[in-house]
Design a protein around this motif. Structure first.
Motif, mmCIF file in Angstrom:
data_model
loop_
_atom_site.group_PDB
_atom_site.id
_atom_site.type_symbol
_atom_site.label_atom_id
_atom_site.label_comp_id
_atom_site.label_asym_id
_atom_site.label_seq_id
_atom_site.Cartn_x
_atom_site.Cartn_y
_atom_site.Cartn_z
ATOM 1 N N UNK A 463 0.851 -1.191 0.000
ATOM 2 C CA UNK A 463 0.000 0.000 0.000
ATOM 3 C C UNK A 463 0.890 1.245 0.000
ATOM 4 N N UNK A 464 0.275 2.412 0.151
ATOM 5 C CA UNK A 464 1.025 3.663 0.046
ATOM 6 C C UNK A 464 2.050 3.834 1.168
ATOM 7 N N UNK A 465 1.893 3.102 2.277
ATOM 8 C CA UNK A 465 2.848 3.181 3.383
ATOM 9 C C UNK A 465 3.909 2.089 3.323
ATOM 10 N N UNK A 466 3.828 1.236 2.310
ATOM 11 C CA UNK A 466 4.776 0.129 2.220
ATOM 12 C C UNK A 466 4.354 -1.089 2.999
ATOM 13 N N UNK A 467 3.108 -1.117 3.505
ATOM 14 C CA UNK A 467 2.606 -2.275 4.217
ATOM 15 C C UNK A 467 2.258 -3.362 3.193
ATOM 16 N N UNK A 468 2.619 -4.590 3.522
ATOM 17 C CA UNK A 468 2.450 -5.721 2.609
ATOM 18 C C UNK A 468 1.149 -6.460 2.883
ATOM 19 N N UNK A 469 0.460 -6.834 1.813
ATOM 20 C CA UNK A 469 -0.693 -7.735 1.896
ATOM 21 C C UNK A 469 -0.416 -8.937 1.010
ATOM 22 N N UNK A 470 -0.749 -10.137 1.497
ATOM 23 C CA UNK A 470 -0.613 -11.355 0.698
ATOM 24 C C UNK A 470 -1.971 -11.620 0.058
ATOM 25 N N UNK A 471 -2.011 -11.650 -1.264
ATOM 26 C CA UNK A 471 -3.297 -11.728 -1.954
ATOM 27 C C UNK A 471 -3.498 -13.027 -2.723
ATOM 28 N N UNK A 472 -2.428 -13.778 -2.963
ATOM 29 C CA UNK A 472 -2.580 -15.001 -3.757
ATOM 30 C C UNK A 472 -1.299 -15.814 -3.622
ATOM 31 N N UNK A 473 -1.307 -16.973 -4.259
ATOM 32 C CA UNK A 473 -0.114 -17.812 -4.273
ATOM 33 C C UNK A 473 0.224 -18.214 -5.698
ATOM 34 N N UNK A 474 1.481 -18.067 -6.013
ATOM 35 C CA UNK A 474 1.951 -18.470 -7.331
ATOM 36 C C UNK A 474 2.082 -19.986 -7.388
#
Length: 581
Positions: A463-474
């Motif tokens: 996001x705009x603050x550099x916070x990470x979200x895990x959204x899927x798996x390769x």
């Protein structure tokens, strides 16, 4: 990603941007705990207390016993047990001997159990007598030279021993093994950068499980990185080689205005098995380094778990989202007093925002955090900000912890880094906690570790603050109750059934468990079988968390334009079906 170290909502301004990691073996952790928290209870199990001083002394006896039978640096010792105090003693005994620890899920089927022993080259097995049907006769099919067996009779007293007379040569009781040796310290020449302390197995998407090699440097780094991040505590190493942590804020009252608990005061409760990465790192490494009292229980029963939270005035609660869902849905949750809980850590799988909101509601005094990591990163790489007035964004797993870099790489254009906010990319990690590689598997190691970067196979966004979200798996994997489940392994067993012509396994979203394995099966022409028959056939061959939970017969598997089986079509179909229910 640019780290905003000057932002007081993201990073503690009294901690340096990079922390100094002492080059010490993992044994320095238990030595430090015994020295600085000696009389504090380390583990409480079945009302039996084990202090840090007792833990260290008994672990030294195990280490001397292993040395006596010729086990040391370069040798592998396997532990096949459920949670108990003997597990903790065995773990640190292995570490102090200089040998390498490999944890084995005690619920593994015998063929998978044997594969891990054979692949790791383990020479000693420490196990439980109730598991005799799995480990009996194992010496004939592996390099195991000695089996050390414990049981219920040995929990309450060192004087009581499991009767091993019927098990044959090479089998000795755990207490007998301890009692035959002294609690004597000895020096091991450990290369902390190269020598492997853990071989932790993770399932293979296209075959057998892979042994992840974790060095002493990996583990010590990761536990200290997490300590600095979550507790503003920096490493302290004395002249005797005893490792501990000291908080940077000298005024206790001022420190507790910002952080939940001081080292040496925490009471932990977590259902994570010690053989699982969360249990090894959370309870056996991090908990011991910080002088926590860890409560061990045999089975996760929500009502008893909630009662123990209140009874023992637990300060730290850790678990996977599935556990929190069970607790939060319990009809009596509002009747308990959880005011003692100061920290809640969620990991192993993404947690729903509604679940996070309920945790904040029922545990009002707690900092509720989420984290991200994997076996290949020892444990942790990204965590929510851990101090009270820090910024935590629902739906994200936080920021890279100290000494860690995280970047996103395009899944469509090889070698291109993703830099735009909200753009998807494969999560890649670099830091001292990243594994040495996969045991006996240089090809896959080279594919996974590229120029020092661990390519995780997970898809994330910043996001705009550099916070990470895990959204899927390769990679082809689903997460059930916090455990990694690899559909390919289940599919291979499905194809072993004589009635199955084609099969595919996908993860179906479930609020209680995360994702549950569902099999779609095409039967051979002219052959009949029931859903129950095929599910039983497969489920008898796999570990409990990899069992098929649903099975559906279909006429043919959906295909892509390129002629490959399309899992995404089945996943989308299931999402539509669930939304209509």
């Amino acid at each position: 990603m640019i780290k905003q170290f000057n932002n007081p909502k993201f990073y503690n301004q009294t901690i340096p941007n990079e922390i100094d990691i002492p080059h010490v073996p993992v044994g320095a952790i238990i030595k430090g705990a015994a020295k600085y928290f000696g009389n504090r209870v380390a583990f409480l199990y079945r009302k039996k207390e084990l202090t840090y001083k007792e833990l260290y002394n008994q672990a030294l006896r195990v280490a001397n016993g292993l040395k006596e039978i010729g086990i040391g640096k370069g040798d592998v010792v396997a532990i096949q047990m459920l949670n108990c105090t003997q597990y903790a003693i065995s773990y640190y005994g292995i570490v102090l001997s200089g040998a390498t620890y490999t944890p084995i899920n005690p619920l593994l089927p015998k063929d998978e159990f044997l594969f891990q022993l054979q692949d790791s080259g383990a020479k000693v097995l420490i196990t439980y007598e109730q598991l005799v049907n799995v480990w009996e006769g194992v010496m004939e099919h592996s390099k195991i030279e000695k089996i050390i067996v414990t049981g219920d009779v040995e929990i309450s007293s060192l004087e009581q021993c499991v009767d091993t007379t019927s098990y044959g040569d090479g089998v000795v009781s755990f207490n007998q093994f301890i009692n035959n040796n002294e609690a004597r310290e000895f020096t091991i020449d450990v290369d902390v950068v190269e020598d492997v302390v853990h071989i932790a197995y993770t399932g293979g998407t296209t075959g057998k499980p892979k042994g992840v090699m974790i060095t002493h440097k990996n583990l010590v780094s990761n536990v200290l990185q997490s300590g600095a991040w979550s507790s503003a505590a920096l490493p302290q190493l004395d002249d005797d080689g005893a490792l501990t942590v000291k908080v940077v804020e000298k005024e206790v009252d001022k420190y507790l205005q910002h952080y939940p608990t001081l080292p040496g005061t925490n009471i932990r409760l977590s259902p994570a098995p010690m053989y699982h990465g969360a249990g090894t790192m959370g309870g056996l490494a991090y908990g011991v380094l910080f002088g926590a009292t860890s409560i061990i229980f045999d089975r996760f029963i929500p009502e008893e778990f909630l009662a123990d939270l209140e009874r023992y005035k637990v300060t730290e609660l850790s678990g996977a989202p599935a556990m929190f869902n069970f607790l939060l849905m319990h009809p009596n949750i509002a009747k308990h007093d959880f005011s003692s809980v100061r920290t809640i850590n969620s990991g192993a799988a993404p947690i729903a925002m509604e679940t996070m909101k309920l945790l904040i509601k029922y545990f009002p005094n707690a900092v509720v955090t989420e984290g991200y990591g994997l076996t290949e990163s020892t444990a942790s790489a990204v965590q929510s900000v851990g101090f009270y007035d820090g910024l935590r964004t629902l739906g994200t797993v936080g920021l890279p912890i100290y000494n860690t870099e995280v970047k996103l790489m395009s899944v469509d254009e090889a070698g291109k880094e993703v830099t735009e906010v909200g753009q998807r990319g494969e999560v890649c990690i670099k830091g001292p906690q990243v594994m040495k590689g996969y045991l006996n598997n240089p090809e896959v190691t080279a594919e996974t570790l590229i120029n020092g970067w661990l390519h995780t196979g997970d898809i994330g966004i910043f996001d705009e603050n550099g916070f990470l979200s895990i959204v899927d798996r390769k990679k082809d994997m689903l997460i059930y109750n916090g455990y990694n489940v690899y559909p390919r392994q289940i599919e291979e067993h499905l194809y072993e059934h004589p009635a199955v012509a084609a099969a595919i396994v996908v993860g179906i979203q479930d609020v209680n468990v995360g994702e549950k394995p569902k099999a779609f099966v095409v039967l051979r022409q002219g052959v009949s079988a029931t859903e129950e028959e095929i599910m039983s056939f497969v489920n008898d061959k796999v570990v409990h968390y990899s069992r098929i939970r649903e099975l559906e017969f279909i006429d043919q598997l959906p295909m892509t334009a390129a002629g490959k089986i399309s899992k995404i079509q089945l996943v989308e179909r299931e999402k539509t079906r669930l939304n209509q229910v």
